[in-house]
Scaffold this active site. Structure first.
Site, PDB file in Angstrom:
ATOM      1  N   LYS A  27       2.560   7.056  -1.775  1.00 43.76           N
ATOM      2  CA  LYS A  27       2.693   8.364  -1.109  1.00 43.76           C
ATOM      3  C   LYS A  27       4.138   8.612  -0.650  1.00 43.76           C
ATOM      4  CE  LYS A  27      -0.208   7.649   2.287  1.00 43.76           C
ATOM      5  NZ  LYS A  27      -0.659   6.260   2.085  1.00 43.76           N
TER       6      LYS A  27
ATOM      7  N   ARG B 164      -5.478  11.091   8.644  1.00 43.38           N
ATOM      8  CA  ARG B 164      -6.071   9.856   8.142  1.00 43.38           C
ATOM      9  C   ARG B 164      -7.519   9.714   8.585  1.00 43.38           C
ATOM     10  NH1 ARG B 164      -0.986   6.731   7.589  1.00 43.38           N
ATOM     11  NH2 ARG B 164      -1.365   4.676   6.756  1.00 43.38           N
TER      12      ARG B 164
ATOM     13  N   ARG C  20       6.769  -4.888  -1.726  1.00 42.21           N
ATOM     14  CA  ARG C  20       7.377  -3.711  -1.092  1.00 42.21           C
ATOM     15  C   ARG C  20       8.452  -4.120  -0.082  1.00 42.21           C
ATOM     16  NH1 ARG C  20       4.057   1.356   1.280  1.00 42.21           N
ATOM     17  NH2 ARG C  20       3.513   0.049   3.053  1.00 42.21           N
TER      18      ARG C  20
ATOM     19  N   ARG D  95       7.712  -5.075   5.743  1.00 43.31           N
ATOM     20  CA  ARG D  95       7.056  -4.600   6.961  1.00 43.31           C
ATOM     21  C   ARG D  95       6.010  -5.616   7.410  1.00 43.31           C
ATOM     22  NH1 ARG D  95       5.097   1.353   5.500  1.00 43.31           N
ATOM     23  NH2 ARG D  95       3.337   0.597   6.686  1.00 43.31           N
TER      24      ARG D  95
ATOM     25  N   ARG E 243      -6.204  -2.961   6.212  1.00 40.56           N
ATOM     26  CA  ARG E 243      -5.787  -1.553   6.102  1.00 40.56           C
ATOM     27  C   ARG E 243      -6.556  -0.850   4.986  1.00 40.56           C
ATOM     28  NH1 ARG E 243       0.424  -1.568   5.374  1.00 40.56           N
ATOM     29  NH2 ARG E 243       0.308   0.656   5.797  1.00 40.56           N
TER      30      ARG E 243
HETATM   31  P1  AMP Z   1       2.001   4.135   7.051  1.00 38.51           P
HETATM   32  O1  AMP Z   1       3.472   3.905   7.013  1.00 38.51           O
HETATM   33  O2  AMP Z   1       1.628   5.546   6.743  1.00 38.51           O
HETATM   34  O3  AMP Z   1       1.238   3.153   6.218  1.00 38.51           O
HETATM   35  O4  AMP Z   1       1.548   3.895   8.573  1.00 38.51           O
HETATM   36  C1  AMP Z   1       1.760   2.656   9.226  1.00 38.51           C
HETATM   37  C2  AMP Z   1       0.810   2.513  10.412  1.00 38.51           C
HETATM   38  O5  AMP Z   1       1.038   3.561  11.361  1.00 38.51           O
HETATM   39  C3  AMP Z   1      -0.673   2.604  10.079  1.00 38.51           C
HETATM   40  O6  AMP Z   1      -1.206   1.383   9.624  1.00 38.51           O
HETATM   41  C4  AMP Z   1      -1.256   3.018  11.424  1.00 38.51           C
HETATM   42  O7  AMP Z   1      -1.317   1.945  12.327  1.00 38.51           O
HETATM   43  C5  AMP Z   1      -0.198   3.990  11.936  1.00 38.51           C
HETATM   44  N1  AMP Z   1      -0.474   5.381  11.478  1.00 38.51           N
HETATM   45  C6  AMP Z   1       0.305   6.157  10.678  1.00 38.51           C
HETATM   46  N2  AMP Z   1      -0.234   7.369  10.472  1.00 38.51           N
HETATM   47  C7  AMP Z   1      -1.393   7.373  11.175  1.00 38.51           C
HETATM   48  C8  AMP Z   1      -2.430   8.326  11.358  1.00 38.51           C
HETATM   49  N3  AMP Z   1      -2.380   9.536  10.785  1.00 38.51           N
HETATM   50  N4  AMP Z   1      -3.479   7.983  12.161  1.00 38.51           N
HETATM   51  C9  AMP Z   1      -3.541   6.783  12.760  1.00 38.51           C
HETATM   52  N5  AMP Z   1      -2.613   5.825  12.616  1.00 38.51           N
HETATM   53  C10 AMP Z   1      -1.544   6.106  11.838  1.00 38.51           C
END
Ligand code: AMP
Length: 213
Positions: free
Chosen positions: A17, A92, A127, A159, A170
């Site tokens: 994404k 999400r 990654r 990360r 996840r």
């Molecule tokens: P991402 O970089 O999008 O994978 O987000 C990393 C982490 O941030 C996720 O595993 C969640 O802990 C938190 N996070 C990001 N976006 C959301 C969302 N829309 N709702 C809840 N937690 C989020």
């Protein structure tokens, strides 16, 4: 390319994404908004908000809806979103999507990038992210021309939540809480599916085709 684009990118963590969001952002000159990136910045800065959400993120859990809804409300109110935007990683959960509706945010397109769980596990282990400028790379699929360093010169890191055990949880969270959004947006007639390809430029071509026909 003249139409206004308010796009949501759905997809499991590691489906690509962020990479597609960067590409569409350049193509349409609209901001790519990643709640994950905003959250990581808050954690790195040691802010009160960062402290509050740190625990969830490192465990691979979603942070509470109310917190991310506030983040997105503030971000979408900024001037640069007037001509459109891309949401990468938000909504999400169904309540988050309902909150967007309640805010009166009009979404024009929803693209779900689909990648099998086994492939996600392989991808995530390679990654790498730049802590300085936020660019993402992959050791196999999208290597940095500077090896273990970003094009900005900073060292690339993995990360904490890309650890395989965290990735597994996840993925469970994704299937349970985020995948129902496909039905939510499908019913509205907004959903398009893009099957993630091994080469990111192939996925990009399919994404652009989904947007422009
Ligand atoms: P991402 O970089 O999008 O994978 O987000 C990393 C982490 O941030 C996720 O595993 C969640 O802990 C938190 N996070 C990001 N976006 C959301 C969302 N829309 N709702 C809840 N937690 C989020």
């Amino acid at each position: 390319m003249a139409r206004k684009l308010s796009l949501i990118l759905l997809g499991a963590p590691g489906a690509g994404k962020g990479t597609q969001a960067e590409l569409i952002s350049k193509r349409y000159s609209i901001p790519a908004i990643s709640t994950g990136a905003i959250i990581r910045e808050e954690i790195a800065s040691g802010s009160e908000l960062g402290e509050k959400v740190k625990e969830y993120t490192t465990k691979g859990m979603l942070v509470p809806d109310s917190v991310v809804i506030d983040i997105i409300k503030n971000r979408l109110a900024k001037d640069d979103c007037k001509n459109g935007f891309i949401l990468d990683g938000f909504p999400r959960t169904v309540p988050q999507a309902e909150a967007l509706d309640k805010m009166g945010v009009e979404i024009t397109d929803v693209i779900s990038i689909e990648v099998a769980d086994e492939d996600i596990m392989t991808r995530m282990s390679g990654r790498r992210v730049c802590k300085q400028c936020g660019l993402t790379f992959h050791t196999v699929y999208n290597p940095s021309p500077k090896g273990e360093f970003c094009i900005c010169g900073a060292e690339l890191t993995r990360r904490a939540d890309d650890d395989p055990e965290v990735v597994k949880s996840r993925l469970v969270t994704y299937h349970e809480q985020t995948e129902p959004l496909k039905e939510f947006y499908g019913k509205k007639g907004l959903l398009k599916i893009v099957v993630g390809q091994e080469k990111l430029e192939d996925t990009s071509a399919l994404t652009v085709k989904a947007l422009e026909g």
